[in-house]
Design an enzyme around this catalytic site. Structure first.
Site, short mmCIF file in Angstrom:
data_model
loop_
_atom_site.label_atom_id
_atom_site.label_comp_id
_atom_site.label_asym_id
_atom_site.label_seq_id
_atom_site.Cartn_x
_atom_site.Cartn_y
_atom_site.Cartn_z
N CYS A 150 0.84 -1.20 0.00
CA CYS A 150 0.00 0.00 0.00
C CYS A 150 0.88 1.25 0.00
O CYS A 150 1.50 1.57 1.02
CB CYS A 150 -0.92 -0.04 1.22
N PRO A 179 0.29 4.63 0.16
CA PRO A 179 0.06 5.61 1.23
C PRO A 179 0.50 5.10 2.60
O PRO A 179 0.97 5.87 3.44
CB PRO A 179 -1.46 5.85 1.18
N CYS A 180 0.33 3.80 2.83
CA CYS A 180 0.78 3.21 4.10
C CYS A 180 2.28 3.38 4.27
O CYS A 180 2.78 3.76 5.34
CB CYS A 180 0.42 1.73 4.17
N ARG A 181 3.01 3.09 3.21
CA ARG A 181 4.47 3.20 3.26
C ARG A 181 4.90 4.65 3.50
O ARG A 181 5.89 4.91 4.20
CB ARG A 181 5.09 2.66 1.97
#
Length: 343
Positions: free
Chosen positions: A243, A245-247
């Site tokens: 993901c 945006p998660c990173r």
């Protein structure tokens, strides 16, 4: 865009659906695609709607989109063909370019796109573009004014062209609008039973999250229970290695953990992936906060997590004090932590 976190069976169904759609005769409107998605997915319509809409609007460049298990070149060949009008096509192209813009420029572009979409004639295309822009508008901090224009445009598109209910549940654009109002603190006026139902659903979800408890193991096999951490400020973050945006959030989360852990901040980052994927990634990132594994997605379901990243923050008394529906900046995380009494 809130990237979908789905079990493998759902991923496989997505691929099959896209292949069927690609083989269909003629050019499909967004409305036809939405209806096919809804028929195929029923209660899981959000995942398919986001997938199809992203393939249409983002030009199938969404790395990590819904965890699709096909090559990017195949996605490009399979994406639905939408008959955009001459007025709509420039808007689609600008939406495609949003992620390439720096935050300040993206804020201005998001606001202008909301106004441009608002000027379109009512219909499926206007609603799909308004919904797609709303998904992208929460990927960071682009300002309250931009979010307000996005919410106003989505409310208008729904008022002009209501989306049909799905098996007695509100259509996803109503839920998106309700989330903007409830969690991003914008205003929207929409006289619709579906919108009221969506707001009630979010309230019920938050009540369940407030009462939720779980026990999951970390990467070393140590069990962690949410309720046992009373007295701490607990940030629960749902994420995945695939993901984007998660990173992007992870360096800020690590920095905040280093800043506040001596003041009682605990970060529980929950992934539904296998340890063989998560551990090497975490080691490479140099993450020191706690990462938990939820391979059966029981906690994801408990928290009603359909898309990631999602963040929930509990104060020292165990009260759910703040939450976010998408990627957050450091400044936004600080604001959320302040609501839990950590400054």
């Amino acid at each position: 865009m809130r990237y979908e976190s789905l079990p493998k069976s759902m991923m496989e169904i997505q691929g099959e659906w896209l292949l069927r759609l690609d083989s269909a005769d003629g050019r499909k409107t967004v409305g036809q695609i939405m209806r096919e998605i809804s028929k195929q997915m029923k209660h899981q319509a959000e995942a398919f709607f986001n997938c199809a809409l992203a393939l249409v609007i983002m030009g199938a460049v969404g790395v990590g989109m819904a965890g699709l298990l096909v090559a990017r070149s195949s996605l490009s060949a399979q994406r639905p063909q939408i008959a955009w009008s001459d007025q709509e096509r420039p808007i689609v192209q600008k939406i495609q370019g949003l992620r390439a813009l720096p935050d300040e420029a993206r804020a201005h572009a998001t606001r202008q796109l909301a106004l441009d979409i608002r000027a379109l004639p009512a219909g499926d295309h206007k609603l799909a573009l308004a919904y797609g822009l709303a998904n992208l508008s929460t990927e960071g901090d682009f300002g309250h004014d931009a979010l307000q224009e996005v919410a106003t445009t989505l409310a208008l598109a729904l008022a002009e062209h209501p989306a049909p209910e799905e098996r007695g549940e509100s259509a996803m654009p109503y839920l998106e609008l309700a989330q903007l109002v409830r969690y991003e603190h914008v205003q929207a006026s929409l006289d619709s039973p579906q919108y009221g139902k969506a707001m009630a659903e979010l309230e019920a979800d938050d009540l369940q999250r407030q009462q939720a408890d779980f026990t999951l193991t970390d990467l070393d096999g140590k069990p962690w229970s949410l309720k046992s951490l009373k007295g701490k400020v607990v940030l629960v973050n749902f994420w995945a290695t695939w993901c984007p945006p998660c990173r992007k959030e992870m360096p800020d989360l690590e920095s905040l953990y280093q800043q506040f852990h001596k003041q009682g901040l605990v970060i529980l980052a929950i992934s539904d992936q296998d340890v063989s994927r998560v551990k090497p990634f975490i080691d490479h990132q140099g993450v020191s906060y706690t990462v938990l594994l939820d391979p059966g997605r029981k906690v994801n379901h408990l928290f009603h997590v359909m898309g990631i990243p999602k963040t929930f923050i509990y104060d020292r008394s165990g009260k759910l004090a703040a939450e976010s529906i998408d990627k957050q900046t450091r400044k936004q995380f600080l604001s959320l932590l302040a609501q839990a009494g950590l400054e």
